[in-house]
Write a protein that holds these residues in place. Structure first.
Motif, PDB file in Angstrom:
ATOM      1  N   GLU A 109       0.818  -1.236   0.087  1.00 30.46           N
ATOM      2  CA  GLU A 109      -0.025   0.020   0.107  1.00 30.46           C
ATOM      3  C   GLU A 109       1.000   1.081  -0.108  1.00 30.46           C
ATOM      4  N   ALA A 110       1.947   1.402   0.843  1.00 31.92           N
ATOM      5  CA  ALA A 110       2.935   2.308   0.873  1.00 31.92           C
ATOM      6  C   ALA A 110       3.479   2.709  -0.569  1.00 31.92           C
ATOM      7  N   LYS A 111       3.893   1.399  -1.210  1.00 27.94           N
ATOM      8  CA  LYS A 111       4.440   1.735  -2.546  1.00 27.94           C
ATOM      9  C   LYS A 111       3.466   2.024  -3.417  1.00 27.94           C
ATOM     10  N   ARG A 112       2.068   1.773  -3.434  1.00 26.68           N
ATOM     11  CA  ARG A 112       0.965   2.123  -4.348  1.00 26.68           C
ATOM     12  C   ARG A 112       0.779   3.664  -4.226  1.00 26.68           C
ATOM     13  N   LYS A 113       0.886   3.998  -2.806  1.00 28.70           N
ATOM     14  CA  LYS A 113       0.704   5.506  -2.586  1.00 28.70           C
ATOM     15  C   LYS A 113       1.894   6.366  -2.949  1.00 28.70           C
ATOM     16  N   GLN A 114       3.119   5.763  -3.078  1.00 29.10           N
ATOM     17  CA  GLN A 114       4.220   6.585  -3.324  1.00 29.10           C
ATOM     18  C   GLN A 114       4.121   6.529  -5.119  1.00 29.10           C
ATOM     19  N   GLU A 115       3.758   5.476  -5.524  1.00 23.81           N
ATOM     20  CA  GLU A 115       3.720   5.515  -7.169  1.00 23.81           C
ATOM     21  C   GLU A 115       2.739   6.493  -7.545  1.00 23.81           C
ATOM     22  N   LEU A 116       1.534   6.493  -6.657  1.00 25.99           N
ATOM     23  CA  LEU A 116       0.343   7.515  -6.805  1.00 25.99           C
ATOM     24  C   LEU A 116       0.907   8.696  -6.840  1.00 25.99           C
ATOM     25  N   GLU A 117       1.627   9.252  -5.835  1.00 25.23           N
ATOM     26  CA  GLU A 117       2.256  10.640  -5.385  1.00 25.23           C
ATOM     27  C   GLU A 117       3.077  10.955  -6.653  1.00 25.23           C
ATOM     28  N   LYS A 120       0.828  11.810  -9.695  1.00 20.37           N
ATOM     29  CA  LYS A 120       0.348  13.044  -9.551  1.00 20.37           C
ATOM     30  C   LYS A 120       1.151  14.327  -9.611  1.00 20.37           C
TER      31      LYS A 120
END
Length: 169
Positions: A109-117, A120
């Motif tokens: 999840e942290a990796k997905r959030k980092q990729e999403l950021e 963005k």
């Protein structure tokens, strides 16, 4: 997954048998431990018998329950403690696996959030670049209009000059 589970259960049972045997030897040597283990076995036996009778008759039956003899009580208690060890180890293994899966999912999840950021930020950069290009295009269109109007002025001026030269010639 199922064969590994069976293998793990077998390993836990194999490990718990020596523990149960050791409990039996301690029960024979230590009088306080012996008394505690017999009390535990008698209590478990009374509860199980009462529950069985309630389920059988559908209500509580006030019949005296004969206690177990000492050897059976020790055997029952050590079996119970052995099973308790088995279930405790199995519970700890399950808790470990759940915790490990939770940490793994948290990392994902942290990796997905980092990729999403990162996406963005890239989107914002692209928006800025598009806006910059749009402004440059507007500036170029203004310059082109200025040049077009200048060329039309120059054409009309040259046309007038040419027509005046033709008239004078």
């Amino acid at each position: 997954m199922l064969p590994l589970m069976k293998l793990g259960t077998l390993a836990i049972r194999t490990i718990s048998k020596p523990i149960a045997a050791r409990l039996k030897t301690h029960a024979a040597v230590h009088p306080r431990f012996r008394a505690a283990i017999i009390w535990m076995a008698q209590t478990k036996y009374r509860w199980a018998t009462q529950l069985q009778r309630r389920l059988q008759y559908g209500r509580a039956v006030n019949v005296a329950i004969r206690p177990l003899d000492e050897a059976k009580a020790i055997a029952a208690a050590t079996d119970f403690l052995g099973e308790l060890v088995i279930f405790s180890v199995a519970g700890l293994v399950i808790m470990y696996e759940v915790n490990r899966n939770y940490k793994s999912e948290a990392k994902k999840e942290a990796k997905r959030k980092q990729e999403l950021e990162a996406l963005k930020l890239k989107d914002k950069d692209l928006e800025k670049e598009v806006e910059s290009l749009r402004l440059k295009l507007q500036e170029m269109e203004k310059q082109l209009q200025t040049r077009t109007s200048w060329l039309e002025y120059l054409k009309s001026f040259l046309f007038q000059q040419a027509s005046q030269q033709q008239k004078s010639a």
